[in-house]
Scaffold this motif. Sequence first.
Motif, mmCIF file in Angstrom:
data_model
loop_
_atom_site.group_PDB
_atom_site.id
_atom_site.type_symbol
_atom_site.label_atom_id
_atom_site.label_comp_id
_atom_site.label_asym_id
_atom_site.label_seq_id
_atom_site.Cartn_x
_atom_site.Cartn_y
_atom_site.Cartn_z
ATOM 1 N N ALA A 16 13.674 4.040 6.872
ATOM 2 C CA ALA A 16 12.317 4.420 7.296
ATOM 3 C C ALA A 16 11.264 3.926 6.303
ATOM 4 O O ALA A 16 10.218 3.399 6.711
ATOM 5 N N PHE A 17 11.532 4.068 5.006
ATOM 6 C CA PHE A 17 10.541 3.600 4.015
ATOM 7 C C PHE A 17 10.419 2.069 4.059
ATOM 8 O O PHE A 17 9.316 1.533 3.913
ATOM 9 N N ALA B 28 10.900 0.236 6.678
ATOM 10 C CA ALA B 28 10.115 -0.057 7.894
ATOM 11 C C ALA B 28 8.641 0.242 7.653
ATOM 12 O O ALA B 28 7.763 -0.502 8.121
ATOM 13 N N ALA B 29 8.357 1.334 6.907
ATOM 14 C CA ALA B 29 6.957 1.690 6.605
ATOM 15 C C ALA B 29 6.287 0.581 5.787
ATOM 16 O O ALA B 29 5.116 0.246 6.015
ATOM 17 N N VAL C 245 5.601 -2.272 8.281
ATOM 18 C CA VAL C 245 4.478 -1.945 9.189
ATOM 19 C C VAL C 245 3.154 -2.034 8.426
ATOM 20 O O VAL C 245 2.163 -2.572 8.935
ATOM 21 N N THR C 246 3.148 -1.533 7.186
ATOM 22 C CA THR C 246 1.909 -1.575 6.386
ATOM 23 C C THR C 246 1.525 -3.020 6.068
ATOM 24 O O THR C 246 0.345 -3.379 6.119
ATOM 25 N N ALA D 9 2.153 -5.521 7.923
ATOM 26 C CA ALA D 9 1.691 -6.124 9.197
ATOM 27 C C ALA D 9 0.357 -5.538 9.680
ATOM 28 O O ALA D 9 -0.201 -6.035 10.655
ATOM 29 N N THR D 10 -0.129 -4.491 9.007
ATOM 30 C CA THR D 10 -1.405 -3.883 9.419
ATOM 31 C C THR D 10 -2.564 -4.679 8.831
ATOM 32 O O THR D 10 -2.628 -4.835 7.609
ATOM 33 N N PRO D 11 -3.467 -5.185 9.679
ATOM 34 C CA PRO D 11 -4.567 -5.974 9.128
ATOM 35 C C PRO D 11 -5.547 -5.096 8.342
ATOM 36 O O PRO D 11 -5.874 -3.991 8.780
ATOM 37 N N PHE E 41 -9.380 1.015 5.671
ATOM 38 C CA PHE E 41 -8.089 0.439 5.272
ATOM 39 C C PHE E 41 -8.348 -0.955 4.697
ATOM 40 O O PHE E 41 -8.112 -1.966 5.341
ATOM 41 N N MET F 296 -0.684 1.393 -0.793
ATOM 42 C CA MET F 296 0.225 2.050 0.164
ATOM 43 C C MET F 296 1.588 1.341 0.190
ATOM 44 O O MET F 296 2.638 1.989 0.235
ATOM 45 N N PHE G 32 5.139 3.208 -0.728
ATOM 46 C CA PHE G 32 6.328 3.222 0.130
ATOM 47 C C PHE G 32 7.468 2.432 -0.531
ATOM 48 O O PHE G 32 8.640 2.817 -0.449
ATOM 49 N N GLY H 141 10.716 9.679 4.597
ATOM 50 C CA GLY H 141 10.731 8.303 5.110
ATOM 51 C C GLY H 141 10.232 8.225 6.545
ATOM 52 O O GLY H 141 9.385 7.385 6.869
ATOM 53 N N LEU I 25 6.874 6.481 7.762
ATOM 54 C CA LEU I 25 6.858 5.427 8.784
ATOM 55 C C LEU I 25 5.850 5.775 9.890
ATOM 56 O O LEU I 25 5.068 4.911 10.323
ATOM 57 N N ALA J 48 2.417 5.107 8.661
ATOM 58 C CA ALA J 48 2.113 3.669 8.692
ATOM 59 C C ALA J 48 1.827 3.200 10.122
ATOM 60 O O ALA J 48 0.879 2.433 10.351
ATOM 61 N N ARG K 75 -1.766 1.872 11.479
ATOM 62 C CA ARG K 75 -1.875 0.553 12.118
ATOM 63 C C ARG K 75 -2.567 0.680 13.488
ATOM 64 O O ARG K 75 -3.447 -0.108 13.818
ATOM 65 N N VAL L 178 -6.266 1.235 12.892
ATOM 66 C CA VAL L 178 -6.939 0.016 12.414
ATOM 67 C C VAL L 178 -7.146 -0.957 13.577
ATOM 68 O O VAL L 178 -8.228 -1.528 13.742
ATOM 69 N N ARG M 266 -10.703 -2.255 15.234
ATOM 70 C CA ARG M 266 -11.079 -3.677 15.356
ATOM 71 C C ARG M 266 -11.507 -4.027 16.771
ATOM 72 O O ARG M 266 -12.292 -4.957 16.973
#
Lengths: 225, 97
Positions: free
Chosen positions: A15-16, A18-19, A22-23, A25-27, A34, A42, A46, B77, B81, B84, B88, B91, B95
Amino acid sequence: MDSLANLGDILGLIAFAAAVLVTIATPSSEGSTFNPTTKGIMIAAFGTYVYVTGAKVLGDRLAGTYIENFDDYIEVLFPVLVLMAVFAAYSHQQMLDLQRSQRAVKRSYDMMLEIVDAAASGMMLLDSFGRITFANDTARAFLDLGETPDTGQIQTPGWTVKCGDQEPADDFRGLLLDGRSEGIPVAVVWPKGWRVDLRVSVSPLSEDSGRIGGYVASFERPSRI
Amino acid sequence: MVTAPPISEIARLVIALAVLPFIFRVARQIRMSGTSGPWFAITIGAVYASYLFTIIESFVAEPLFNALQHSSYGVAGVAGLLTAIETRRQVLEERLR
């Protein structure tokens, strides 16, 4: 109990990890709470737990190595990184709010300026010495006012001003009165001999301290003689 | 048998508790839409719980609190997740506006 512990470690690791992905991949952008700094912190927070849970999952295979011994110390970074992340997000939010309010004030100022410039009356701001610090388009056109290119200070064409019974001066010091007055007779005489008679209304501007910080003067357009 | 917990585990909890009021004080002032806030709080809560369980296991019911400590990593965890993912989503929504 041991299998529950192992399950927790494995679930935490997946999970971490993946976190973190995901972070990543976050624009992020400077125009958003953010922002890149928050995003980076962040990911680090993680990532700390990817390391910690990874070390627990590998367990015996890492026994006695630096990787195993470090996880207690690495873990302590998490709350500190979380504090840094929320602080970065909060500071950025404050900055964005400030920028938004500055834009709103500028829009409001520009709109007021357009209204004042469009007025048929001449309008001026005078400082506490009677010098012109602002003039709308009507006053600029009528009194032949220019502007110093470097400083933006208002320049007169060299006329003299006579307010009521006072001595002629090269500024409007004769209008510096304690209260609001209307219809003060003012004669403006150009070096070439043109003369304009104005009826000026003047009103003092109070500063926060209560002192007079300047004056607003206005006049209707008369005809030149 | 009761054994004293390692100093590093106590120091870790002390540092984490010292930082906690500042995290909450600042985080409360951040405007967040959606559910990233609660998931974020659960992540922190689970991590702090793991710090606590690892100390308690030195004094009482070692197998139980050891399992709780490691389970906390799993909970942290998953909540991390979800934080996150929700961040996302917010965000991307921001946008589009």
